[in-house]
Design an enzyme around this catalytic site. Structure first.
Site, PDB file in Angstrom:
ATOM      1  N   GLU A 202       0.826  -1.135   0.038  1.00  0.00           N
ATOM      2  CA  GLU A 202       0.026  -0.017  -0.123  1.00  0.00           C
ATOM      3  C   GLU A 202       1.063   1.199   0.061  1.00  0.00           C
ATOM      4  O   GLU A 202       2.084   1.298   0.575  1.00  0.00           O
ATOM      5  CB  GLU A 202      -1.156   0.214   1.459  1.00  0.00           C
ATOM      6  CG  GLU A 202      -2.296  -0.788   1.328  1.00  0.00           C
ATOM      7  CD  GLU A 202      -2.990  -0.689   2.346  1.00  0.00           C
ATOM      8  OE1 GLU A 202      -4.144  -1.268   2.512  1.00  0.00           O
ATOM      9  OE2 GLU A 202      -2.278  -0.015   3.440  1.00  0.00           O
ATOM     10  N   HIS A 237       2.404   0.652  16.575  1.00  0.00           N
ATOM     11  CA  HIS A 237       1.000   0.388  15.807  1.00  0.00           C
ATOM     12  C   HIS A 237       0.166   0.055  16.751  1.00  0.00           C
ATOM     13  O   HIS A 237      -0.913  -0.403  16.046  1.00  0.00           O
ATOM     14  CB  HIS A 237       1.557  -0.450  14.592  1.00  0.00           C
ATOM     15  CG  HIS A 237       2.351  -0.254  13.718  1.00  0.00           C
ATOM     16  ND1 HIS A 237       2.300   0.940  12.683  1.00  0.00           N
ATOM     17  CD2 HIS A 237       3.746  -0.474  13.349  1.00  0.00           C
ATOM     18  CE1 HIS A 237       3.374   1.227  12.110  1.00  0.00           C
ATOM     19  NE2 HIS A 237       4.222   0.149  12.243  1.00  0.00           N
ATOM     20  N   ARG A 294     -15.111  -7.849  16.271  1.00  0.00           N
ATOM     21  CA  ARG A 294     -15.200  -8.273  17.643  1.00  0.00           C
ATOM     22  C   ARG A 294     -15.354  -6.890  18.170  1.00  0.00           C
ATOM     23  O   ARG A 294     -15.419  -5.811  18.051  1.00  0.00           O
ATOM     24  CB  ARG A 294     -13.946  -8.820  18.240  1.00  0.00           C
ATOM     25  CG  ARG A 294     -12.665  -7.909  17.882  1.00  0.00           C
ATOM     26  CD  ARG A 294     -11.190  -8.494  18.295  1.00  0.00           C
ATOM     27  NE  ARG A 294     -10.090  -8.041  17.912  1.00  0.00           N
ATOM     28  CZ  ARG A 294      -9.723  -6.491  18.131  1.00  0.00           C
ATOM     29  NH1 ARG A 294     -10.447  -6.012  18.918  1.00  0.00           N
ATOM     30  NH2 ARG A 294      -8.476  -6.011  17.677  1.00  0.00           N
TER      31      ARG A 294
END
Length: 502
Positions: A202, A237, A294
């Site tokens: 990406e 992250h 979730r």
């Protein structure tokens, strides 16, 4: 309607206790599972029944779906709530649960499969014209072809694992010279972490903000979004501080991102609570990142601004009930913040810490919520995630929520281990955070290694300290018992008073 009378929580720690409390309020009988390391954990003592499922290591206990299902059979359990982490996004486990005739409190295995793989998720949302980050739409393994694609997309680029999350299997590449080495590292890490070495490419969005939208869907085709959460304060992250709503979204952008999030959920016929994650660049362009199938760690901030109990909503949806509200009936009230209190040393690259909670006193008062699974005297185990608690504050405005969080951090007493409380105080007082002008690079740009070290005394103070020390040495008087027992001074008058009053 599929009636649930007895619920097993296939998790541990604060999220297990969180789910158990909502289940109890709904009148459900509750079952906890635990490893040998968690024998005395709070969630074990809280549940109506509790069963040990194995040794401390997760693979031998909390990840043993077969053992969990056997407990369900033995105790007459109707449904399983997976919490987050462990088996919560394991489609095979969800399938095993339903095939055993039990209710899985979460989305279908099919929805998990689609959104659990970032590439299949991209393919699924294409029909809805969801904005995507430029890059490949399928896994790539040929290095030379990958180099050509990277050059077309333009550096810097991001190599990402197709499966999993948490920053694993992710590499930023700034030039073609580094590409081959970083791609191999990403493949190796993805294989080790997820058993799947598939990676894709990406465009790396520089200076992005991490904005996610909470969605909720039922079995009758109704899907709503519960607005956004700002999750840009991260290390490795992974999120450390979250807030709702974001300080940068306009009502128009919020509505547009909300519509896209609902479409993402619709693309996989999603039911239950889920989160659609986006990157927002400095021009306020947003791109679909992934969907977490979730309940999220940071769900309390959404509960604070909407007045909903997301766990109860999950359980209602799992029983086949329709949502009790429409999108038009939902609105944002106030502002909420969450600080993840980790057993980590922020001054040592957030290295996890272990030890005993010698002191553990929770903050209280208006607008303060603590979701935790520990109490004073307990040990922080080495086997699991180092999060101790989620400290949540709520206020009428962002300013009030920040002020309450700073007050709560000051009141929160934890000794015996290093924690992220000091980091939270630093962030919330930093001009970049206060102004709302920050992104996912906050730690790199604004948090120097010595940020939490006590300030050195000025020259006059140092001279006075030297004189007093010399006088004491000259007198050679023994310390009185009161002086010997006096607590060390801290930077907080509140804490000094508390210590002195003991």
């Amino acid at each position: 309607m599929k009636k649930i009378t007895k619920l097993l929580v296939a998790n541990r720690g604060e999220i297990a206790l969180r789910v158990l409390r909502s289940a109890k309020e709904m009148g459900l009988q509750t079952v906890a599972i635990y490893s040998e390391a968690d024998r005395n954990a709070l969630h074990v003592r809280y549940a109506d029944e509790a069963v040990c499922v194995g040794p401390p290591a997760s693979k031998d206990s909390y990840l043993r779906g077969d053992k969990i299902l056997e407990v369900c059979r033995q105790l007459g359990v109707d449904a399983i709530h997976p919490g987050y982490g462990f088996l919560s996004e394991n489609a095979e486990f969800a399938r095993m649960v339903t095939e055993a005739g039990l209710i899985f409190v979460g989305p279908s295995p099919e929805a998990m499969n689609v959104m659990g793989d970032k590439l299949s998720a991209k393919q699924a949302v294409k029909a809805y014209n969801i904005p995507l980050v430029p890059g490949t739409d399928e896994a790539i393994s040929d290095v030379e072809e990958a180099k050509r694609i990277a050059a077309t997309v333009g550096f810097p680029i991001l190599i990402k694992a197709s499966a999993g999350g948490g920053g694993k299997g992710m590499r930023i590449v700034n030039s073609a010279e580094d590409f081959e080495e970083q791609m191999q590292l990403a493949i190796n890490e993805a294989t080790s972490a997820f058993g799947d070495g598939s990676v894709f490419i990406e465009k790396f969005v520089t200076g992005p903000r991490h904005i996610e939208i909470q969605v909720l869907g039922d079995e009758h085709g109704n899907i709503v979004h519960l607005f956004e959460r700002e999750c840009s304060i991260q290390r490795r992250h992974q999120k450390v501080i979250e807030e709702a709503p974001s300080s940068v979204l306009t009502p128009e952008l919020r509505a547009e991102m909300g519509r896209c999030a609902v479409d993402v959920a619709r693309a996989c016929n999603y039911t239950g609570a889920g989160t659609v994650e986006f990157l927002l660049d400095d021009q306020r362009n947003f791109y679909f990142l992934e969907m977490n199938t979730r309940l999220q760690v940071e769900h309390p901030v959404t509960e604070q601004i909407t007045g909903l109990d997301l766990v109860k909503e999950q359980i209602k949806v799992a029983q086949g009930l329709p949502l009790a509200f429409s999108q038009d009936e939902l609105s944002i009230t106030g502002h909420a913040l969450e600080l993840r209190v980790y057993a980590e040393d922020p001054q040592n690259n957030f290295l996890p810490d272990i030890g005993t909670l010698t002191t553990y006193v929770r903050p209280q008062g208006p607008g303060v919520r603590v979701d935790d699974g520990f109490e004073q005297g307990m040990d922080i185990p080495i086997y699991y995630d180092p999060m101790i608690a989620k400290l949540v504050t709520f206020g009428a405005t962002r300013e009030e929520a920040i002020a309450r969080m700073l007050r709560a951090i000051e009141e929160y007493q934890i000794t015996g281990i290093e924690t992220t409380l000091g980091f939270g105080r630093y962030v919330l007082q930093h001009p970049a955070f206060v102004s709302g002008n920050f992104d996912t690079n906050f730690i790199r740009d604004h948090f120097p290694a010595d940020a939490l070290k006590p300030a050195a005394p000025d020259e006059a103070t140092a001279r006075l300290a030297a004189v007093l020390t010399a006088m004491l040495l000259t007198e050679k008087k023994p310390a009185t018992p009161a002086a010997a027992d006096a607590p060390a001074a801290t930077g907080s008058a509140w804490k000094r008073n508390r210590l002195g009053a003991r």
